[in-house]
Design a protein around this motif. Sequence first.
Motif, PDB file in Angstrom:
ATOM      1  N   GLU A 272      17.796  22.085 -14.503  1.00 51.48           N
ATOM      2  CA  GLU A 272      17.463  21.795 -15.614  1.00 51.48           C
ATOM      3  C   GLU A 272      17.854  22.929 -16.704  1.00 51.48           C
ATOM      4  O   GLU A 272      18.032  22.966 -17.757  1.00 51.48           O
ATOM      5  N   LEU A 273      17.387  24.174 -16.138  1.00 49.85           N
ATOM      6  CA  LEU A 273      17.607  25.521 -16.947  1.00 49.85           C
ATOM      7  C   LEU A 273      19.082  25.448 -17.043  1.00 49.85           C
ATOM      8  O   LEU A 273      19.525  26.001 -18.486  1.00 49.85           O
ATOM      9  N   ILE A 274      19.872  25.139 -16.381  1.00 44.81           N
ATOM     10  CA  ILE A 274      21.390  25.134 -16.623  1.00 44.81           C
ATOM     11  C   ILE A 274      21.796  24.221 -17.786  1.00 44.81           C
ATOM     12  O   ILE A 274      22.443  24.486 -18.657  1.00 44.81           O
ATOM     13  N   GLU A 275      21.264  23.033 -17.581  1.00 45.36           N
ATOM     14  CA  GLU A 275      21.742  22.022 -18.605  1.00 45.36           C
ATOM     15  C   GLU A 275      21.077  22.540 -20.020  1.00 45.36           C
ATOM     16  O   GLU A 275      21.752  22.198 -21.056  1.00 45.36           O
ATOM     17  N   VAL A 276      19.825  22.960 -20.002  1.00 46.46           N
ATOM     18  CA  VAL A 276      19.457  23.426 -21.324  1.00 46.46           C
ATOM     19  C   VAL A 276      20.313  24.529 -21.937  1.00 46.46           C
ATOM     20  O   VAL A 276      20.318  24.510 -23.015  1.00 46.46           O
ATOM     21  N   SER A 277      20.644  25.389 -20.882  1.00 48.75           N
ATOM     22  CA  SER A 277      21.505  26.662 -21.648  1.00 48.75           C
ATOM     23  C   SER A 277      22.879  26.141 -22.196  1.00 48.75           C
ATOM     24  O   SER A 277      23.354  26.384 -23.114  1.00 48.75           O
ATOM     25  N   SER A 278      23.239  25.037 -21.371  1.00 48.38           N
ATOM     26  CA  SER A 278      24.618  24.462 -21.800  1.00 48.38           C
ATOM     27  C   SER A 278      24.261  23.641 -23.233  1.00 48.38           C
ATOM     28  O   SER A 278      25.240  23.635 -23.979  1.00 48.38           O
ATOM     29  N   THR A 279      23.107  23.231 -23.440  1.00 48.86           N
ATOM     30  CA  THR A 279      22.967  22.356 -24.668  1.00 48.86           C
ATOM     31  C   THR A 279      22.750  23.367 -25.802  1.00 48.86           C
ATOM     32  O   THR A 279      23.120  22.993 -26.925  1.00 48.86           O
ATOM     33  N   PHE A 280      22.323  24.593 -25.476  1.00 42.83           N
ATOM     34  CA  PHE A 280      22.138  25.440 -26.649  1.00 42.83           C
ATOM     35  C   PHE A 280      23.451  26.296 -26.967  1.00 42.83           C
ATOM     36  O   PHE A 280      23.608  26.899 -27.681  1.00 42.83           O
ATOM     37  N   GLY A 281      24.692  25.803 -26.315  1.00 42.14           N
ATOM     38  CA  GLY A 281      25.971  26.209 -26.396  1.00 42.14           C
ATOM     39  C   GLY A 281      26.555  27.382 -25.625  1.00 42.14           C
ATOM     40  O   GLY A 281      27.525  27.846 -26.137  1.00 42.14           O
ATOM     41  N   LEU A 282      25.622  27.683 -24.530  1.00 39.28           N
ATOM     42  CA  LEU A 282      26.259  28.764 -23.981  1.00 39.28           C
ATOM     43  C   LEU A 282      27.418  28.487 -23.133  1.00 39.28           C
ATOM     44  O   LEU A 282      27.730  27.225 -22.709  1.00 39.28           O
ATOM     45  N   SER A 283      28.393  29.396 -22.926  1.00 41.91           N
ATOM     46  CA  SER A 283      29.599  29.312 -22.268  1.00 41.91           C
ATOM     47  C   SER A 283      29.165  29.133 -20.687  1.00 41.91           C
ATOM     48  O   SER A 283      28.286  29.516 -20.336  1.00 41.91           O
ATOM     49  N   ARG A 284      30.258  28.639 -19.929  1.00 38.34           N
ATOM     50  CA  ARG A 284      30.004  28.733 -18.388  1.00 38.34           C
ATOM     51  C   ARG A 284      29.848  30.271 -17.957  1.00 38.34           C
ATOM     52  O   ARG A 284      28.762  30.392 -17.189  1.00 38.34           O
ATOM     53  N   PHE A 285      30.522  31.235 -18.394  1.00 34.57           N
ATOM     54  CA  PHE A 285      30.403  32.465 -18.182  1.00 34.57           C
ATOM     55  C   PHE A 285      28.713  33.276 -18.426  1.00 34.57           C
ATOM     56  O   PHE A 285      28.383  33.859 -17.711  1.00 34.57           O
ATOM     57  N   GLU A 286      28.547  32.683 -19.697  1.00 27.96           N
ATOM     58  CA  GLU A 286      27.248  33.193 -20.484  1.00 27.96           C
ATOM     59  C   GLU A 286      26.167  32.483 -19.368  1.00 27.96           C
ATOM     60  O   GLU A 286      25.245  33.333 -19.148  1.00 27.96           O
TER      61      GLU A 286
END
Length: 279
Positions: free
Chosen positions: A175-189
Motif C-alpha cells: 500500500e505504501l508503494i502504491e500511494v507513493s506511485s499515486t503521488f507521482g514518484l518515479s520507480r527510482f524515487e
Amino acid sequence: MDQILSVKEKESSESASYRLLDLRSDIPSRIYWSAGGLFFIFIFILWLFLTSLKIVSPLFLPGPEAVWDEFLRQLHEGILLQDASASLYRIMLGWIISTIIAVPIGILMGNFKLFEGMLEPFIDLIRYMPAVAFVPLTILWAGVGNSQKILILFIGTFFQEVLMIMDNVKSVPRELIEVSSTFGLSRFEILRDVILRYAMPGIWDTFRITLGWAWTYLVVAELVAASSGLGYRIMKAQRFLQTESIILGILMIGLMGLITDMIFKFTYRKLFRWLDGKG
C-alpha cells in the motif's frame, strides 16, 4: 496511616516486578545491564567452583587462573595481538565483500519477481551446503593464503545475507508503494526514498546478524595452511591438548564478536531514533 503506606508500597513493588516480566515491556537500563552482568558473574563462579574442587579434570576444563596465565603469556609474546588482528582482517574483509554484493542482489530479488525466480533456487541450493565442504575447492581456486580464508567466510555469509535482505525489502507494505506511485514518484524515487528507508532498520539488523555468523566460520576458514589467527591457534592447541589455549581462543572470538555486535546495536539506536519517536 502506616498501614495504608505499607499497602501502597507493597502494591507498587508488585506492579514493578510485574512490569519486569511483562511481554515486551521496557525496563530501566540499569536493570537491563545488571541482569547481563550478574549472569556473567554466575557463569564465572560456576566455572571457578567446578575447577577449584576438581569436579572436572583440568585436562578438559582448566581453571580461570590457567586461562589468565595463558592470556598474559600470549599477550607478552605478541601472539595474541597478531592472531586477533589477522582474524579481524579476514572477518571484516570477507563480510564487507559479501555485503557489497548481497545488498544490490537482495534489493533486486525483493522488488522484482523476475530476479527472485531466477536467483532464489540457486541461492537456496548453495546455502544448505556446509562451508567446510568447500575448503578443498577453495584451496584449488584461491591457494592457501588469505584469499582462500576470505572466500570461505564469503561462502558462509553471502547466501544467507542476500535472502535476509530480500525479506527485509519485502516487508515494505505494498500500500505504501502504491500511494507513493499515486503521488507521482518515479520507480527510482520509490526505491530510494520509500522502500530503502522503510527497510533500512531491518537491513542494518541483517548486517549485525550476518557479521556474527562470519565469526562462527572463523575456525573453518583458518583450518588449513594458516600461520596466524585465533582459529589457527585453537586448532594448533588441540593437537597438543593445550586446553587453556583453546578456551582463551574461544573467549577471544566471543569477545570480539560481542564488541562488533554492540557497535551495530549502538549505531542502530543512533541511526534509527525515529523508530522510538526520538528522532
